[in-house]
Design a protein around this motif. Structure first.
Motif, mmCIF file in Angstrom:
data_model
loop_
_atom_site.group_PDB
_atom_site.id
_atom_site.type_symbol
_atom_site.label_atom_id
_atom_site.label_comp_id
_atom_site.label_asym_id
_atom_site.label_seq_id
_atom_site.Cartn_x
_atom_site.Cartn_y
_atom_site.Cartn_z
ATOM 1 N N SER A 198 0.796 -1.228 0.000
ATOM 2 C CA SER A 198 0.000 0.000 0.000
ATOM 3 C C SER A 198 0.828 1.277 0.000
ATOM 4 O O SER A 198 0.357 2.311 -0.474
ATOM 5 N N ASN A 489 -4.819 3.200 3.060
ATOM 6 C CA ASN A 489 -4.651 3.253 1.600
ATOM 7 C C ASN A 489 -5.276 2.038 0.921
ATOM 8 O O ASN A 489 -5.831 2.139 -0.178
ATOM 9 N N TRP A 491 -7.923 0.295 1.840
ATOM 10 C CA TRP A 491 -9.376 0.444 1.709
ATOM 11 C C TRP A 491 -9.732 1.536 0.711
ATOM 12 O O TRP A 491 -10.734 1.408 -0.025
ATOM 13 N N ARG A 492 -8.945 2.607 0.669
ATOM 14 C CA ARG A 492 -9.223 3.681 -0.294
ATOM 15 C C ARG A 492 -9.093 3.186 -1.729
ATOM 16 O O ARG A 492 -9.869 3.581 -2.614
ATOM 17 N N HIS A 493 -8.124 2.311 -1.977
ATOM 18 C CA HIS A 493 -7.914 1.832 -3.344
ATOM 19 C C HIS A 493 -8.950 0.781 -3.747
ATOM 20 O O HIS A 493 -9.386 0.741 -4.900
ATOM 21 N N HIS A 494 -9.349 -0.095 -2.805
ATOM 22 C CA HIS A 494 -10.262 -1.180 -3.161
ATOM 23 C C HIS A 494 -11.734 -0.778 -3.034
ATOM 24 O O HIS A 494 -12.585 -1.313 -3.748
ATOM 25 N N ARG A 495 -12.049 0.111 -2.102
ATOM 26 C CA ARG A 495 -13.394 0.669 -1.962
ATOM 27 C C ARG A 495 -14.481 -0.421 -1.931
ATOM 28 O O ARG A 495 -15.494 -0.324 -2.621
ATOM 29 N N TRP A 499 -15.936 0.377 3.254
ATOM 30 C CA TRP A 499 -14.521 0.757 3.299
ATOM 31 C C TRP A 499 -14.288 2.017 4.126
ATOM 32 O O TRP A 499 -13.218 2.159 4.739
ATOM 33 N N ARG A 500 -15.254 2.938 4.137
ATOM 34 C CA ARG A 500 -15.050 4.170 4.911
ATOM 35 C C ARG A 500 -14.950 3.865 6.408
ATOM 36 O O ARG A 500 -14.113 4.431 7.120
ATOM 37 N N ALA A 503 -11.582 2.184 6.984
ATOM 38 C CA ALA A 503 -10.494 3.158 6.884
ATOM 39 C C ALA A 503 -10.453 4.071 8.102
ATOM 40 O O ALA A 503 -9.371 4.477 8.563
#
Length: 717
Positions: A198, A489, A491-495, A499-500, A503
C-alpha cells in the motif's frame, strides 16, 4: 530499491510456507527462452547412451540393512524419479553419524515435506504461543506508565485511569485493524506486506526493520526480565544471570527447532498458568475492593521531581503502550494455523485483544484502588499479589507464573521473526537461506539468527533489563503506524462495501500509534532509543544492498538477457551465449607435483574424456624441473607438459596466474583444472597434506571461464 523482478510464487498467491520456496518455478517468458535454447542443442548419441541402466529397480548400499540385506538408498516411484530413504540421508563418516545422532536426540526424527499440514496449530495452542509476549507485557506495562506519572508527584497518579482508557482505545483500534489485516492479507507477513503493497517497498522495509529490532529485543528483554525475577527471589544466582539467560535462549531455540507443534505443546502451559493466576488475582482483588465499597486508598505522599505537563502525560501514555508489544504476532503467523487459516487467526486475535484489555484495565484499576506506587525493591504486580493474598500459596504461584511467562514471552518472537524473514527472503531483501525449512519443518536459519542476535545483545548489555527497555517500543510502533496507514490506503484503493468505516478505524489506530512512536523516540532518545532510530535506516540500507545483489544475480544468470529493466521476452539473437554444447571449447589443465598413483589416476581420467589436455608442474629450481621432464618422458609423454620454474618456491599463485593468462588470451576457451586429491580417513589427517584444490579454487574463483575440480584417490586400508 532496484527493479521489482519476477516472483512467480508471489503472483501465484502461495498460501503457506512451502518446502519448494527455494526452487520457484520459471516464468512463462523464461520457459519460452528455454524452449528455443533447447532446440539449438547438438549432442551426439554417445551422450545419451549410458554405461548403466538407471531404471534398474531400487538402489541399495554396500552396508547391511534389515534381514541381512543391503540397505535400501532410494525407492523408485516411476520412470526417472527416485525417493530418498533415511539410509541415504545419513552421513557416511563417524563424525557425521555422531552429529546426526545428536541432532535426532535434540530435535527428533526429520519430518517429511508432506507433514507440513499436520504441524500446524489449533487455536487453543496458537493462543498461548502467539500471545505470550502480549500477555506478559501486562506484568510491566501498567508499572511503566505509573513510573512516569509519579515523577510529577503522587497527585498525578490519578491520571492513570484516563491514560489507561486511552490505551484501551488504542488496543481496540490496533487489534481491530489487525483483524482487518488478516482478512485482507490472509497469507501472513503482517505490517511488512501491508506497508509494501500500500505504501511502497521502502515503507515495507521500514516496517520490517522495526519488527526485526522489536523481535530481537523481545527475546533479550523477556529473558533478562524473567531471569531478574528469579534472581530477585534467589539472590545467590545473581552472578550467573547472563549464563542462565543464554541457557534459556538455548532451550527456546531447541524447542522451536523441534517444530511448531512440539514447541506449542511444550510452551503453552506456562502462559495458561499465568493467565489463570492473573485473572484469579483480578477477581479476588475486585471482590476485596467491593467489600470495601470500592473506596480508593490514597497513595503515600511523593514529592514531585518535575512539573505535570503534556509531555509527562504523553510519556506515560507511550510507556504504558509497551503493554501492546506482540499484538501484531497473529498477522505475521497466519500460515501456522489449521484451515481455515485466516478465520482461525482472526478468532485468536480477538481472544488476545479481549484478554489483554481485561488484564490491563483490571490491574490498573486495582493498583489505583489500593493506592500502590512503584517501588525499587518490588514490582507493582508483586505488591498487588501480596496485598490480595497475604497468606497461602497464591502469592508464590503468581510470582512463579510471572517469571515463567516472562521467560517464554520470547517464544512469540521465535514464532514470528523467522516467518517475517521468510517473506523478505522470498522478495530478495534478506539471504534466501531464510526460505529453508529444517529437519522438523521449522524455519531453522531464522530461528538460529534470532537466537544469536538476542544472545549478543543480552551479553553486550550485561543482562540488565532496564538498559534494554528504552530500545523497546520505537521499532514496534513504527511497524504499527506504517501498517495502519497502509490499511487506510488499502481500503481507499479497493473501496469495498464498508470501506469508509474500515479506513476510519485504521486511521484512528495510525494516529494513536504515531503519537506513541514520536513520543517514545523523542523522550527516550538519550536513554538508548537513538540506537533504534539509527538502526532502522541502517537495516533498510542493508536490505536494499541484498536486493540489488539478487537483482544483479538474476540479470547475470537469468535465461533472459540483462537489461536492468523489466520487459517482454527478448529476441532470439539476444539470448545468452555459450549455453549450447557446440559453443564450448575445452582444455583440461592437470597440476602434477609428483608422478604417483594419484597423479596417474587423474591423468588417466582426463585422457579418457577425449579432449585436449595439458599438464603443469611447478618446480623450485631448474635441476628438479629437468628431472621431472625426464620422468615424464619415461612415462611416455602421453599428455603435453609445461614446467614452471618458481625461484621463490610459490606454488598456487603461479598455477592460478598461468590459467588466468591462458584464459585471457583465449576468451572462447573453457579451462577445467583437475587436481589430484588424496582422501584421508580422519579430519586431523588433512593437516598433513596440502589442500591444493581448495587453495587453487579460492585463487581462481574470481576468474570467469575456469572450472576447478578434483580427482579423489582414497588411501588403501
Amino acid at each position: 530499491m532496484g527493479r521489482s523482478g519476477h516472483n512467480p510464487e508471489r503472483e501465484a498467491g502461495s498460501p503457506t510456507f512451502s518446502p519448494s520456496a527455494e526452487l520457484p518455478p520459471l516464468s512463462p517468458d523464461d520457459l519460452g527462452v528455454l524452449r528455443r535454447l533447447g532446440a539449438r542443442w547438438q549432442v551426439g548419441e554417445a551422450v545419451r547412451t549410458l554405461p548403466v541402466d538407471p531404471q534398474a529397480g531400487e538402489i541399495r548400499s554396500s552396508g547391511v540393512g534389515a534381514a541381512g540385506r543391503p540397505a535400501m538408498l532410494f525407492v523408485r516411484d516411476g520412470a526417472g524419479q527416485l525417493t530418498v530413504t533415511p539410509t541415504a540421508e545419513r552421513q557416511d563418516t563417524a563424525e557425521g553419524r555422531a552429529v546426526g545422532g545428536l541432532r535426532r536426540l535434540l530435535l527428533g526424527r526429520p519430518l517429511t515435506s508432506e507433514s507440513i499440514l499436520r504441524e500446524r496449530m489449533p487455536k487453543f495452542i496458537a493462543l498461548p504461543v502467539l500471545a505470550s509476549d502480549l500477555l506478559s507485557s501486562v506484568a510491566y506495562g501498567p508499572e511503566a506508565m505509573l513510573v512516569v506519572l509519579v515523577l510529577a508527584g503522587s497527585g498525578a497518579l490519578g491520571l492513570s485511569l484516563p491514560i489507561a482508557a486511552a490505551l484501551v482505545v488504542l488496543m481496540i483500534a490496533v487489534g481491530t485493524s489487525y483483524r482487518q489485516t488478516v482478512y485482507a492479507y490472509p497469507h501472513g507477513a503482517g505490517s511488512y506486506l501491508v506497508a509494501s503493497d500500500s505504501l511502497g517497498p521502502r515503507a515495507g522495509l521500514a516496517a520490517a526493520a522495526g519488527l526485526t529490532l522489536d523481535y530481537v529485543l523481545t527475546v533479550s528483554v523477556s529473558v533478562s526480565a524473567g531471569v531478574a525475577a528469579i534472581t530477585s527471589a534467589l539472590p545467590s544466582l545473581a552472578p550467573y544471570s547472563v549464563p542462565f539467560a543464554l541457557a534459556v535462549i538455548g532451550v527456546l531455540l531447541t524447542g522451536n527447532l523441534r517444530g511448531i507443534r512440539v514447541a506449542g505443546n511444550v510452551f503453552a502451559a506456562p502462559t495458561y498458568l499465568f493467565l489463570a493466576a492473573v485473572l484469579g488475582l483480578i477477581a479476588a482483588g475486585f471482590v476485596r475492593a467491593a467489600a470495601g465499597g470500592f473506596a480508593v486508598v490514597a497513595p503515600p505522599p511523593i514529592p514531585a521531581a518535575e512539573g505535570l505537563s503534556l509531555l509527562v502525560v504523553l510519556r506515560a501514555f507511550a510507556s504504558g503502550a509497551t503493554s501492546m508489544t506482540g499484538i501484531e504476532a497473529v498477522s505475521n503467523a497466519v500460515p501456522v494455523f489449521r484451515p481455515t487459516e485466516w478465520r482461525n487467526a482472526r478468532t485468536v486475535l480477538t481472544w488476545m485483544v479481549g484478554i489483554l484489555i481485561v488484564l490491563f484495565a483490571g490491574l490498573t484499576l486495582l493498583i489505583h484502588f489500593n493506592g500502590l506506587v512503584p517501588r525499587a525493591d518490588q514490582t507493582l504486580l508483586s505488591q498487588l499479589a501480596r496485598l490480595t493474598f497475604p497468606t497461602g500459596p497464591w502469592y508464590a504461584i503468581i510470582q512463579v507464573a510471572t517469571a515463567l511467562v516472562l521467560l517464554l514471552a520470547a517464544n512469540t518472537a521465535f514464532n514470528d521473526l523467522p516467518r517475517l524473514l521468510y517473506f523478505m527472503a522470498r522478495d530478495g531483501y534478506v539471504p534466501r537461506r531464510f526460505l529453508h525449512l529444517g529437519d522438523r519443518l521449522a524455519l531453522s536459519n531464522g530461528l538460529i539468527a534470532l537466537a544469536v542476535a538476542a544472545a549478543v545483545i543480552l551479553v553486550a548489555f550485561g543482562g540488565r533489563t532496564h538498559s534494554l527497555i528504552p530500545l523497546y517500543a520505537v521499532g514496534v510502533f513504527l511497524a504499527f503506524t506504517l501498517s495502519q496507514i497502509g490499511m487506510v490506503n488499502h481500503w481507499r484503493h479497493h473501496r469495498a462495501p464498508g470501506w469508509r468505516r474500515r479506513a476510519s478505524i485504521n486511521g484512528v489506530g495510525a494516529a494513536l500509534s504515531a503519537v506513541v512512536l514520536v513520543t517514545a523516540a523523542v523522550t527516550k532518545f538519550t536513554a538508548g532509543a537513538w540506537v533504534v532510530v539509527l538502526a532502522v535506516p541502517l537495516l533498510i540500507f542493508m536490505f536494499g544492498r541484498v536486493r540489488r545483489h539478487y537483482d544483479h544475480v538474476q540479470d547475470a544468470l537469468g535465461l533472459h538477457p540483462a537489461t536492468g529493466t523489466d520487459r517482454r521476452l527478448a529476441p532470439a539473437e539476444e539470448e545468452p551465449p555459450a549455453v549450447v554444447p557446440q559453443q564450448v571449447r575445452h582444455l583440461f589443465l592437470v597440476p602434477v607435483a609428483r608422478l604417483n598413483q594419484a597423479a596417474l589416476r587423474t591423468l588417466a581420467y582426463v585422457g579418457s574424456l577425449g579432449r585436449p589436455a595439458l599438464a603443469l608442474h611447478v618446480s623450485p629450481e631448474r635441476g628438479e624441473a629437468d628431472r621431472f621432464r625426464t620422468q615424464w618422458a619415461t612415462w611416455g609423454d602421453h599428455i603435453p607438459l609445461e614446467t614452471i620454474l618458481s625461484p621463490h618456491r610459490v606454488i598456487i599463485q603461479p598455477l592460478a596466474a598461468y590459467a588466468s593468462a591462458l584464459r585471457l588470451s583465449h576468451p572462447d576457451l573453457t579451462l577445467t583444472v583437475v587436481v589430484p586429491d588424496v582422501v584421508v580417513d580422519h579430519p586431523w589427517q588433512r593437516l598433513l597434506h596440502y589442500r591444493t584444490e581448495q587453495r587453487l579454487r579460492r585463487a581462481l574463483r574470481r576468474h570467469p571461464g575456469i572450472v576447478v575440480t578434483s580427482m579423489p584417490t582414497h588411501l588403501a586400508r
